[in-house]
Design a protein around this motif. Structure first.
Motif, PDB file in Angstrom:
ATOM      1  N   ALA A  14       7.779  -2.698   2.994  1.00  0.00           N
ATOM      2  CA  ALA A  14       8.813  -3.592   3.510  1.00  0.00           C
ATOM      3  C   ALA A  14       9.628  -4.174   2.354  1.00  0.00           C
ATOM      4  CB  ALA A  14       8.168  -4.702   4.340  1.00  0.00           C
ATOM      5  N   ALA A  15       8.950  -4.464   1.243  1.00  0.00           N
ATOM      6  CA  ALA A  15       9.645  -5.013   0.077  1.00  0.00           C
ATOM      7  C   ALA A  15      10.604  -3.970  -0.510  1.00  0.00           C
ATOM      8  CB  ALA A  15       8.633  -5.481  -0.969  1.00  0.00           C
ATOM      9  N   PHE A  16      10.167  -2.736  -0.595  1.00  0.00           N
ATOM     10  CA  PHE A  16      11.058  -1.666  -1.074  1.00  0.00           C
ATOM     11  C   PHE A  16      12.291  -1.579  -0.165  1.00  0.00           C
ATOM     12  CE2 PHE A  16       9.692   1.054  -4.569  1.00  0.00           C
ATOM     13  CZ  PHE A  16       8.387   0.635  -4.811  1.00  0.00           C
ATOM     14  N   GLU A  17      12.039  -1.661   1.118  1.00  0.00           N
ATOM     15  CA  GLU A  17      13.124  -1.513   2.068  1.00  0.00           C
ATOM     16  C   GLU A  17      14.125  -2.673   1.946  1.00  0.00           C
ATOM     17  OE1 GLU A  17      11.888  -1.306   6.193  1.00  0.00           O
ATOM     18  OE2 GLU A  17      13.060   0.545   6.376  1.00  0.00           O
ATOM     19  N   ARG A  18      13.579  -3.888   1.856  1.00  0.00           N
ATOM     20  CA  ARG A  18      14.466  -5.053   1.722  1.00  0.00           C
ATOM     21  C   ARG A  18      15.313  -4.966   0.460  1.00  0.00           C
ATOM     22  NH1 ARG A  18       9.932  -7.964   3.416  1.00  0.00           N
ATOM     23  NH2 ARG A  18       9.500  -8.661   1.279  1.00  0.00           N
ATOM     24  N   ALA A  19      14.723  -4.339  -0.587  1.00  0.00           N
ATOM     25  CA  ALA A  19      15.457  -4.233  -1.845  1.00  0.00           C
ATOM     26  C   ALA A  19      16.417  -3.037  -1.838  1.00  0.00           C
ATOM     27  CB  ALA A  19      14.466  -4.122  -3.001  1.00  0.00           C
ATOM     28  N   GLY A  20      16.472  -2.352  -0.716  1.00  0.00           N
ATOM     29  CA  GLY A  20      17.436  -1.253  -0.591  1.00  0.00           C
ATOM     30  C   GLY A  20      16.874   0.123  -0.917  1.00  0.00           C
ATOM     31  N   TYR A  21      15.555   0.234  -0.964  1.00  0.00           N
ATOM     32  CA  TYR A  21      14.940   1.541  -1.253  1.00  0.00           C
ATOM     33  C   TYR A  21      14.177   2.037  -0.025  1.00  0.00           C
ATOM     34  CZ  TYR A  21      15.982  -0.294  -5.874  1.00  0.00           C
ATOM     35  OH  TYR A  21      16.613  -0.837  -6.945  1.00  0.00           O
ATOM     36  N   ALA A  22      13.553   3.212  -0.184  1.00  0.00           N
ATOM     37  CA  ALA A  22      12.828   3.786   0.957  1.00  0.00           C
ATOM     38  C   ALA A  22      11.450   3.156   1.091  1.00  0.00           C
ATOM     39  CB  ALA A  22      12.688   5.296   0.779  1.00  0.00           C
ATOM     40  N   LYS A  23      11.050   2.834   2.324  1.00  0.00           N
ATOM     41  CA  LYS A  23       9.764   2.137   2.483  1.00  0.00           C
ATOM     42  C   LYS A  23       8.575   3.041   2.168  1.00  0.00           C
ATOM     43  CE  LYS A  23       8.806   2.404   7.504  1.00  0.00           C
ATOM     44  NZ  LYS A  23       9.992   2.863   8.226  1.00  0.00           N
ATOM     45  N   GLU A  24       8.783   4.364   2.253  1.00  0.00           N
ATOM     46  CA  GLU A  24       7.696   5.305   1.916  1.00  0.00           C
ATOM     47  C   GLU A  24       7.242   5.156   0.463  1.00  0.00           C
ATOM     48  OE1 GLU A  24      10.562   6.240   3.477  1.00  0.00           O
ATOM     49  OE2 GLU A  24       9.520   6.188   5.419  1.00  0.00           O
ATOM     50  N   LEU A  25       8.102   4.570  -0.356  1.00  0.00           N
ATOM     51  CA  LEU A  25       7.740   4.426  -1.779  1.00  0.00           C
ATOM     52  C   LEU A  25       6.654   3.373  -1.981  1.00  0.00           C
ATOM     53  CD1 LEU A  25      11.331   4.549  -3.323  1.00  0.00           C
ATOM     54  CD2 LEU A  25       9.592   6.341  -3.430  1.00  0.00           C
ATOM     55  N   GLY A  26       6.395   2.586  -0.935  1.00  0.00           N
ATOM     56  CA  GLY A  26       5.481   1.456  -1.108  1.00  0.00           C
ATOM     57  C   GLY A  26       4.009   1.775  -0.970  1.00  0.00           C
ATOM     58  N   LYS A  27       3.612   2.990  -1.288  1.00  0.00           N
ATOM     59  CA  LYS A  27       2.195   3.357  -1.116  1.00  0.00           C
ATOM     60  C   LYS A  27       1.320   2.671  -2.182  1.00  0.00           C
ATOM     61  CE  LYS A  27      -0.533   7.621  -0.549  1.00  0.00           C
ATOM     62  NZ  LYS A  27      -1.747   7.072  -1.029  1.00  0.00           N
ATOM     63  N   VAL A  28       0.339   1.928  -1.705  1.00  0.00           N
ATOM     64  CA  VAL A  28      -0.535   1.179  -2.610  1.00  0.00           C
ATOM     65  C   VAL A  28      -1.894   1.877  -2.721  1.00  0.00           C
ATOM     66  CG1 VAL A  28      -1.763  -1.026  -2.928  1.00  0.00           C
ATOM     67  CG2 VAL A  28       0.614  -1.008  -2.140  1.00  0.00           C
ATOM     68  N   THR A  29      -2.403   1.983  -3.931  1.00  0.00           N
ATOM     69  CA  THR A  29      -3.728   2.580  -4.148  1.00  0.00           C
ATOM     70  C   THR A  29      -4.589   1.607  -4.945  1.00  0.00           C
ATOM     71  OG1 THR A  29      -2.946   3.599  -6.185  1.00  0.00           O
ATOM     72  CG2 THR A  29      -2.855   4.967  -4.198  1.00  0.00           C
ATOM     73  N   ILE A  30      -5.863   1.933  -5.035  1.00  0.00           N
ATOM     74  CA  ILE A  30      -6.741   1.117  -5.870  1.00  0.00           C
ATOM     75  C   ILE A  30      -6.336   1.333  -7.318  1.00  0.00           C
ATOM     76  CG2 ILE A  30      -9.138   0.876  -6.654  1.00  0.00           C
ATOM     77  CD1 ILE A  30      -9.962   1.580  -3.817  1.00  0.00           C
ATOM     78  N   SER A  31      -6.371   0.283  -8.089  1.00  0.00           N
ATOM     79  CA  SER A  31      -5.919   0.357  -9.485  1.00  0.00           C
ATOM     80  C   SER A  31      -6.802   1.299 -10.299  1.00  0.00           C
ATOM     81  CB  SER A  31      -5.982  -1.041 -10.081  1.00  0.00           C
ATOM     82  OG  SER A  31      -5.932  -0.970 -11.487  1.00  0.00           O
ATOM     83  N   ASN A  32      -6.180   2.106 -11.136  1.00  0.00           N
ATOM     84  CA  ASN A  32      -7.041   2.836 -12.064  1.00  0.00           C
ATOM     85  C   ASN A  32      -7.123   2.124 -13.408  1.00  0.00           C
ATOM     86  OD1 ASN A  32      -4.537   3.697 -12.964  1.00  0.00           O
ATOM     87  ND2 ASN A  32      -4.731   5.702 -11.957  1.00  0.00           N
ATOM     88  N   ARG A  33      -6.591   0.896 -13.442  1.00  0.00           N
ATOM     89  CA  ARG A  33      -6.797   0.009 -14.595  1.00  0.00           C
ATOM     90  C   ARG A  33      -7.319  -1.328 -14.084  1.00  0.00           C
ATOM     91  NH1 ARG A  33      -4.051   0.562 -19.431  1.00  0.00           N
ATOM     92  NH2 ARG A  33      -5.281  -1.254 -20.006  1.00  0.00           N
ATOM     93  N   PRO A  34      -8.604  -1.324 -13.659  1.00  0.00           N
ATOM     94  CA  PRO A  34      -9.123  -2.576 -13.078  1.00  0.00           C
ATOM     95  C   PRO A  34      -9.098  -3.747 -14.067  1.00  0.00           C
ATOM     96  CG  PRO A  34     -10.852  -0.888 -13.275  1.00  0.00           C
ATOM     97  CD  PRO A  34      -9.564  -0.230 -13.614  1.00  0.00           C
ATOM     98  N   ASP A  35      -8.940  -3.454 -15.357  1.00  0.00           N
ATOM     99  CA  ASP A  35      -8.828  -4.555 -16.324  1.00  0.00           C
ATOM    100  C   ASP A  35      -7.483  -5.271 -16.183  1.00  0.00           C
ATOM    101  OD1 ASP A  35      -7.806  -2.025 -17.123  1.00  0.00           O
ATOM    102  OD2 ASP A  35      -7.580  -2.747 -19.189  1.00  0.00           O
ATOM    103  N   LEU A  36      -6.490  -4.583 -15.607  1.00  0.00           N
ATOM    104  CA  LEU A  36      -5.163  -5.181 -15.485  1.00  0.00           C
ATOM    105  C   LEU A  36      -4.864  -5.727 -14.093  1.00  0.00           C
ATOM    106  CD1 LEU A  36      -2.949  -2.574 -17.412  1.00  0.00           C
ATOM    107  CD2 LEU A  36      -3.913  -4.735 -18.257  1.00  0.00           C
ATOM    108  N   CYS A  37      -5.348  -5.026 -13.082  1.00  0.00           N
ATOM    109  CA  CYS A  37      -5.011  -5.447 -11.717  1.00  0.00           C
ATOM    110  C   CYS A  37      -5.961  -4.786 -10.731  1.00  0.00           C
ATOM    111  CB  CYS A  37      -3.577  -5.045 -11.388  1.00  0.00           C
ATOM    112  SG  CYS A  37      -3.277  -3.278 -11.596  1.00  0.00           S
ATOM    113  N   GLU A  38      -5.888  -5.229  -9.482  1.00  0.00           N
ATOM    114  CA  GLU A  38      -6.784  -4.701  -8.457  1.00  0.00           C
ATOM    115  C   GLU A  38      -6.208  -3.468  -7.766  1.00  0.00           C
ATOM    116  OE1 GLU A  38      -8.191  -9.302  -7.600  1.00  0.00           O
ATOM    117  OE2 GLU A  38      -6.868  -8.285  -6.192  1.00  0.00           O
ATOM    118  N   TYR A  39      -4.898  -3.514  -7.531  1.00  0.00           N
ATOM    119  CA  TYR A  39      -4.244  -2.407  -6.823  1.00  0.00           C
ATOM    120  C   TYR A  39      -2.967  -2.057  -7.572  1.00  0.00           C
ATOM    121  CZ  TYR A  39      -7.434  -4.004  -3.216  1.00  0.00           C
ATOM    122  OH  TYR A  39      -8.561  -4.382  -2.539  1.00  0.00           O
ATOM    123  N   GLN A  40      -2.425  -0.889  -7.250  1.00  0.00           N
ATOM    124  CA  GLN A  40      -1.178  -0.533  -7.906  1.00  0.00           C
ATOM    125  C   GLN A  40      -0.289   0.251  -6.971  1.00  0.00           C
ATOM    126  OE1 GLN A  40      -3.146   1.844 -11.043  1.00  0.00           O
ATOM    127  NE2 GLN A  40      -1.776   3.535 -10.462  1.00  0.00           N
TER     128      GLN A  40
END
Ligand code: ARG
Length: 588
Positions: A14-40
């Motif tokens: 929804a955030a991608f869409e509001r910013a004028g981009y495609a909502k499909e781009l908003g796919k979230v996965t588990i972070s592969n850098r858990p030292d930096l963040c939880e998801y990406q």
């Protein structure tokens, strides 16, 4: 309810869409850098080409749209355009409470209930169960339970080997020892005795003796083959004797499988399709599928794209006798007629993969199966000893399954009695339960197709990636919950609260993955995924437990949130154990 990652992806989309981009781009996965963040989310990079914009610019636009988000408590972007995300405590809390109130913790009912038949176990009547049969039983049982949990109609069939030469060998040996038995009297036309002329332990001795004899004595082997033929072709005395062998052996098999907590819906065998075979053979001939080759009846199954030689599937031998193939094909035909399954899964030693390739191709070519019924072979690897060679007894012989189970029970009993106050009886019962988890988890935690090493010391350890460790974790939770109740706490009306510390948040995040993990384990026919999840869950719980004084917490709100979290952790862990085919005792 949505999968947790889908909840996050929706917000991001929804955030991608509001910013004028495609909502499909908003796919979230588990972070592969858990030292930096939880998801990406990597959508900013993915969208750069489509939107002719630098990923960092896109990421920046999206971050702006997520200000004040109820879903993410932190959103960062870093070069070259990664969106790094932490999830909000309220969202986690609400998601967990929704899971807790759902009967299957957010696993949805299937869109279409499929009928799935699982062919596993596959013991041979009158031959003792050996460790090779263990894997089929353990893996097949779990595959069945996972599919059932997902809401499908699952039928487990043991597919007994009850029609082959081993039966003729036993009959020939009995005939040699007791030639005057009424079963061998061709003039007899009364009722055959109810009582078998041998006991289970005699039977267990007769087969190996006969089998050894047939290897040295060609005349005896000939006789055994003649007995097999007579039995298969309906000689009443031989059939009556066969029935005795089957019923004695099946009673013993039932006990063995019960000890393993393995249950079959159908106890059908090769013999059950004997009468179907003539019809199947003429169908194959009449439709031009089968042809004669050196006296035998075969169906060609090779294909132009094959890179290795796939020999024809033999339907009848030159003497007209049926084979392993014949009974399997006839069984497929019967199953289609009786159950119309959408899928048949065979859990068999992977050394039979070429065989099943032939059978499946033949079944397809001859249209014994519907086009949309899938046939799957789940081939498993070998259970090896510590020397890396197929598991043997200390004397180098074939290890009986019952002995293997006795060994592991005994080892567990020693461990449980050392350092614990427990009656002999409770210890014996507990040992059985814990040993079963050791045995099954030791097997299931490996990808089925891989070989693995049966290591009794490692499998029975209370620490590390083992069944007993997982049971111990659940027992620990049970004991906290019991104490909470004894101290007057009410376990029924609790709800998870917003997390208080990092290890608690970590545990909560692990719990959210349950429903998608289960779906994956079902789709990939992969009990090891349930094992990996359960181990991570236990570790997440134990770190939380070591960092948090739960029962002595004075803030009642905090304490009851934690108790709710523990109770959900326990339910989910127990559900995982149940689909793996074992359970935790009350104490250990
Ligand atoms: N009885 C066979 C064996 O011991 C396994 C049966 C596997 N299932 C099947 N449908 N062929 O090798």
């Amino acid at each position: 309810m949505d999968k947790f990652l889908d909840v996050l992806s929706k917000e991001m989309g929804a955030a991608f869409e509001r910013a004028g981009y495609a909502k499909e781009l908003g796919k979230v996965t588990i972070s592969n850098r858990p030292d930096l963040c939880e998801y990406q989310c990597n959508g900013a990079m993915a969208g750069a080409k489509q939107f002719h914009k630098a990923p960092m610019m896109i990421a920046q636009d999206v971050v702006k749209e997520l200000e004040g988000s109820q879903v993410f408590e932190k959103v960062d972007f870093v070069a070259p355009g990664f969106l790094n995300l932490n999830v909000s405590g309220d969202l986690l809390k609400n998601y967990l409470n929704e899971m807790a109130s759902d009967e299957k913790f957010g696993v949805p009912a299937p869109e279409k209930v499929r009928t799935i038949m699982i062919d596993y176990g596959g013991p041979n009547v009158a031959k003792p169960l050996h460790v090779g049969h263990l894997r089929s039983a353990v893996i097949g049982e779990s595959v069945k339970r996972i599919a059932r949990y997902m809401g499908h109609n699952v039928i487990g069939d043991i597919h007994l080997g009850d029609w082959g030469l081993q039966m003729g060998l036993i009959i020939a040996e009995v005939k040699l020892r007791q030639p005057d038995l009424v079963y061998f009297d061709e003039t007899f036309n009364g009722e055959y005795p109810q009582e078998a002329p041998f006991t289970l332990s005699e039977l267990e001795e007769i087969y190996p003796t006969a089998s050894a004899k047939s290897k040295e004595d060609p005349a005896f082997k000939e006789e055994a083959m003649a007995c097999t033929f007579k039995m298969q072709n309906g000689d009443p005395g031989y059939r009556a004797l066969w029935k005795h062998i089957v019923s004695i052996s099946v009673a013993d098999l039932k006990k063995n499988y019960q000890n393993l907590n393995v249950e079959f819906d159908l106890w059908k065998g090769e013999s059950d399709v004997h009468d179907v075979i003539p019809g199947m053979v003429s169908y194959m001939k009449e439709n031009g599928y089968a042809h004669e080759s050196e006296g035998a009846l075969v169906v060609d199954v090779k294909e132009a794209t094959d890179t290795k030689e796939i020999p024809p599937c033999m339907i009848l031998k030159s003497d007209g006798a049926s084979l392993y193939n014949t009974t399997d094909l006839a069984t497929i035909m019967e199953r289609m007629k009786e159950y119309h399954p959408d899928e048949m899964i065979y859990v068999v030693d992977k050394r039979q993969d070429l065989y099943f390739e032939q059978v499946f191709r033949c079944a397809r070519k001859t249209k014994l199966v519907d086009e949309n019924t899938s046939l799957k072979f789940l081939g498993f690897g070998t259970m090896n000893g510590k020397d890396g060679k197929p598991f043997k007894t200390r004397q180098g012989g074939v290890m009986r399954l019952s002995n293997l189970i006795a060994d592991i029970n005994e080892e567990m009993m020693k461990k449980i009695l050392s350092g614990r106050e427990m009656s002999e009886e409770e210890a014996a019962n507990t040992s059985k339960v814990v040993a079963l988890s050791a045995l099954k988890y030791g097997d299931l935690s490996n990808q089925a197709s891989k070989d693995y090493i049966f290591d009794i010391d490692r499998f029975t350890s209370f620490e590390g990636d083992t069944g007993p460790y997982l049971l111990y974790t659940v027992v620990r939770i049970k004991s906290i919950l019991n104490r909470f109740a004894q101290e007057g706490g009410n376990l029924s009306s609790l709800a998870c609260a917003t997390y208080q510390n990092a290890s608690e948040k970590n545990l909560m995040m692990q719990i959210t993955l349950f429903n998608s993990m289960m779906e994956g384990a079902y789709e990939e026919i992969a009990p090891h995924r349930v094992c990996a999840y359960l181990y991570d869950l236990a570790n997440a719980f134990n770190s939380f437990y070591h960092e948090t004084k739960i029962l002595s917490e004075e803030d009642e709100a905090k304490k009851s949130g934690w108790i709710a979290l523990l109770s959900l952790t326990k339910e989910i862990a127990e559900t995982c154990m149940d689909v793996l085919g074992f359970s935790a005792p009350e104490r250990m």
